[in-house]
Motif scaffolding. Structure first.
Motif, short mmCIF file in Angstrom:
data_model
loop_
_atom_site.label_atom_id
_atom_site.label_comp_id
_atom_site.label_asym_id
_atom_site.label_seq_id
_atom_site.Cartn_x
_atom_site.Cartn_y
_atom_site.Cartn_z
N ARG A 1 -7.27 3.41 -2.63
CA ARG A 1 -6.48 3.43 -3.87
C ARG A 1 -4.99 3.30 -3.57
O ARG A 1 -4.27 2.60 -4.29
N ARG A 2 -4.51 3.94 -2.52
CA ARG A 2 -3.09 3.83 -2.17
C ARG A 2 -2.72 2.39 -1.82
O ARG A 2 -1.57 1.98 -2.01
N PHE A 3 -3.67 1.62 -1.31
CA PHE A 3 -3.41 0.21 -1.00
C PHE A 3 -3.55 -0.69 -2.23
O PHE A 3 -3.25 -1.88 -2.15
N GLY A 4 -4.05 -0.14 -3.35
CA GLY A 4 -4.15 -0.93 -4.57
C GLY A 4 -5.56 -1.18 -5.06
O GLY A 4 -5.74 -1.77 -6.13
N PHE A 5 -6.57 -0.75 -4.30
CA PHE A 5 -7.95 -0.92 -4.74
C PHE A 5 -8.25 0.01 -5.91
O PHE A 5 -7.67 1.09 -6.04
N ASN A 6 -9.17 -0.45 -6.77
CA ASN A 6 -9.63 0.32 -7.94
C ASN A 6 -8.55 0.54 -8.99
O ASN A 6 -8.72 1.35 -9.90
N GLU A 7 -7.44 -0.17 -8.89
CA GLU A 7 -6.36 -0.04 -9.85
C GLU A 7 -6.42 -1.17 -10.87
O GLU A 7 -6.52 -2.34 -10.50
N GLY B 1 8.32 -0.71 -5.72
CA GLY B 1 7.12 -0.38 -4.97
C GLY B 1 6.05 0.23 -5.85
O GLY B 1 6.34 0.76 -6.93
N LEU B 2 4.82 0.18 -5.38
CA LEU B 2 3.69 0.80 -6.07
C LEU B 2 3.30 2.12 -5.43
O LEU B 2 2.27 2.69 -5.77
N GLY B 3 4.13 2.61 -4.53
CA GLY B 3 3.82 3.87 -3.85
C GLY B 3 3.63 3.66 -2.37
O GLY B 3 3.62 2.53 -1.86
N ARG B 4 3.46 4.76 -1.67
CA ARG B 4 3.31 4.70 -0.21
C ARG B 4 1.83 4.60 0.15
O ARG B 4 1.04 5.47 -0.21
N ALA B 5 1.48 3.53 0.84
CA ALA B 5 0.09 3.33 1.24
C ALA B 5 -0.27 4.12 2.49
O ALA B 5 -1.43 4.49 2.68
N MET B 6 0.73 4.38 3.33
CA MET B 6 0.50 5.11 4.59
C MET B 6 1.83 5.63 5.07
O MET B 6 2.89 5.23 4.58
N SER B 7 1.80 6.51 6.04
CA SER B 7 3.05 7.04 6.60
C SER B 7 3.74 5.96 7.43
O SER B 7 3.09 5.04 7.94
#
Length: 489
Positions: A295-301, A378-384
């Motif tokens: 989800r953080r990468f954009g899946f299921n959005e 940005g759409l948020g942080r996908a990873m550190s």
């Protein structure tokens, strides 16, 4: 006599009042119904009475208008129509609009209130300002490199600027010429029927609307999830993974396409695309953490727009452990658009921040005055950031010493991941070849481009290498074009 005149005057006054009431009824209460009546041709006549605004690439129009001399006067024209069709879509007097022609229709048609300082005046005068223009983020050289690389094969290519989300190239193949649909009459209807009946589906925007199993390119998401969750602390440590790997709770053995994956580390698994290692790591991460990472990468959005709408990429939220193992290597029900996988590559290249992709740099009036400007966000942080740095190192190893060597560019730092997605009944279909990656000019502080390429009809002797043979050369050409000439701002 005077009494009769008064009666006549009163009767005339009543008739006038009734006429005014009826006019008000027609003009106010029933105006919408009359306007929507299919027999009412005035809206269409007014819509095409003036030239439509243009869509621009590198500041130059790739669309135009032609005076047809017909009742619907101005028809849409396209320069290099098949090249830019996945960006522009079509504007048809018979079949409406699609893609950017639809998303920016109000600007292009001259009905957007922002095109005039006095929009109420045009409303009262029943007129409209001249159509405005939509300046895209697409760069002609990058678009052409992707289009030429696919060479009519079924597939798609997307290039993004990682720091901003600007879409530098958006190609779907095979393509079509939207000019065939512009006007009215028999030839337009015949073209519509032919294009819709074509089994290659040339009007399908594969870059935005088609979802594919991403195959081994999804291992980047799984690796990010493992690092952020602390499941893997040392990317070079052996993982105690057998080859083949028994899927949890089943008697099914998951094989590898190549050799050397027995007890491989996660870094080696990414470099050589070991299914067994990454499937086991996905199971160790667990369903909830994998779903959160996807989800953080954009899946299921839902609701992603560029501004044309984009299909939802999927990572199942309810799976058994064996299904999770397959999903963690981009199989089972995992599906992604090429744009989504370009976003994955861009997040790695951008230090972990997921960019919001966009296609319109700005919209303007016909004289060039700005109406609106696209704003990177940005759409948020996908990873550190630390995880992104480790993934960058692993993706560079894929290109320099692993399965993605065909993407290497002399004088540039390139990171990538190859992939093959099995599909069809019993995986009998020809595998989809994938490559995702990013490139940085040697003297640049940050990567300048991230790409995703999928080729549907890619023959290969063994799984993941098909991504290197079919998709990586296209990605290399796209990245070279992007690094060759910085975009104008």
């Amino acid at each position: 006599m005077i009494r009769y005149i008064r009666w006549c005057a009163c009767f005339c006054a009543l008739l006038l009042a009734a006429l005014l009431v009826n006019v008000a009824r027609v003009q106010v209460w029933e105006a919408a119904a009359y306007g929507a009546n299919p027999a009412n041709k005035r809206p269409a006549v007014e819509r095409y009475a003036e030239p439509r605004g243009d869509i621009l690439v590198d500041g130059r129009p790739v669309t135009g208008s032609r005076d047809s001399g017909q009742l619907l006067r101005y028809e849409r024209t396209y320069e290099n129509g098949p090249l830019y069709a996945p960006v522009t879509g079509f504007s048809s007097q018979t079949y409406g609009t699609s893609l950017l022609e639809r998303a920016e229709d109000a600007i292009l048609a001259g009905t957007d209130p922002g095109l005039s300082a006095f929009p109420l005046w045009y409303e009262l005068a029943r007129g409209r300002p001249s159509g405005g223009n939509a300046e895209t983020t697409v760069r002609a050289g990058v678009q052409r490199a992707a289009y030429t690389g696919l060479a009519g094969r079924r597939g798609a290519a997307v290039a993004l600027e990682p720091a901003t989300g600007r879409i530098l190239a958006l190609v779907s193949s095979p393509s079509y010429d939207p000019a065939e649909l512009s006007g009215t009459g028999g030839p337009v209807k015949a073209a519509w029927a032919r294009l819709n009946a074509d089994p290659a589906r040339p009007m399908l925007n594969r870059a935005l609307r088609e979802t594919y199993p991403p195959g081994s390119t999804f291992k980047i998401v799984t690796a990010a999830a493992a690092l952020d969750a602390g499941v893997v602390a040392d990317v070079d440590a052996p993982t105690q993974t057998p080859d083949p790997y028994p899927l949890p709770g089943t008697n099914t053995l998951l094989p590898n396409a190549g050799s050397g994956c027995q007890d491989a580390s996660m870094a080696e698994a990414v470099q050589w695309s070991c299914n067994t290692v990454m499937a086991k790591i996905g199971v160790r991460v667990g369903l909830r953490a994998m779903v959160d990472a996807a989800r953080r990468f954009g899946f299921n959005e839902e609701g992603l727009r560029v501004p044309a709408w984009v299909s939802r990429s999927n990572f199942d939220t309810d799976m058994s452990p064996d299904q999770l193992a397959l999903s963690s290597i981009g199989q089972f029900n995992t599906r992604a658009t090429p744009l989504q996988m370009a976003m994955v590559a861009a997040a790695v290249a951008g230090g972990g921040e997921l960019p919001s992709p966009y296609l319109v740099e700005r919209t303007t009036q016909d004289d060039g005055d700005q109406v609106r400007r696209g704003r990177p966000h940005g759409l948020g942080r996908a990873m550190s950031p630390a995880t992104a740095l480790r993934l960058q190192e692993m993706m560079v190893a894929v290109v320099e010493n692993g399965t993605g060597h065909n993407a290497a560019i002399p004088g540039a730092v390139v990171g990538g991941k190859t992939g093959t997605a099995q599909h069809g009944v019993g995986n009998a279909g020809t595998p989809y070849a994938w490559f995702i990656g990013w490139a940085k000019a040697q003297d640049a502080p940050l990567p300048g481009v991230a790409v995703a390429v999928v080729v549907e009809d890619a023959e290969a002797r063994r799984g993941d290498i098909s991504g290197n043979g079919a998709a990586a050369p296209i990605a290399r050409a796209v990245m070279e074009a992007a690094l060759a000439a910085p975009a104008k701002r």
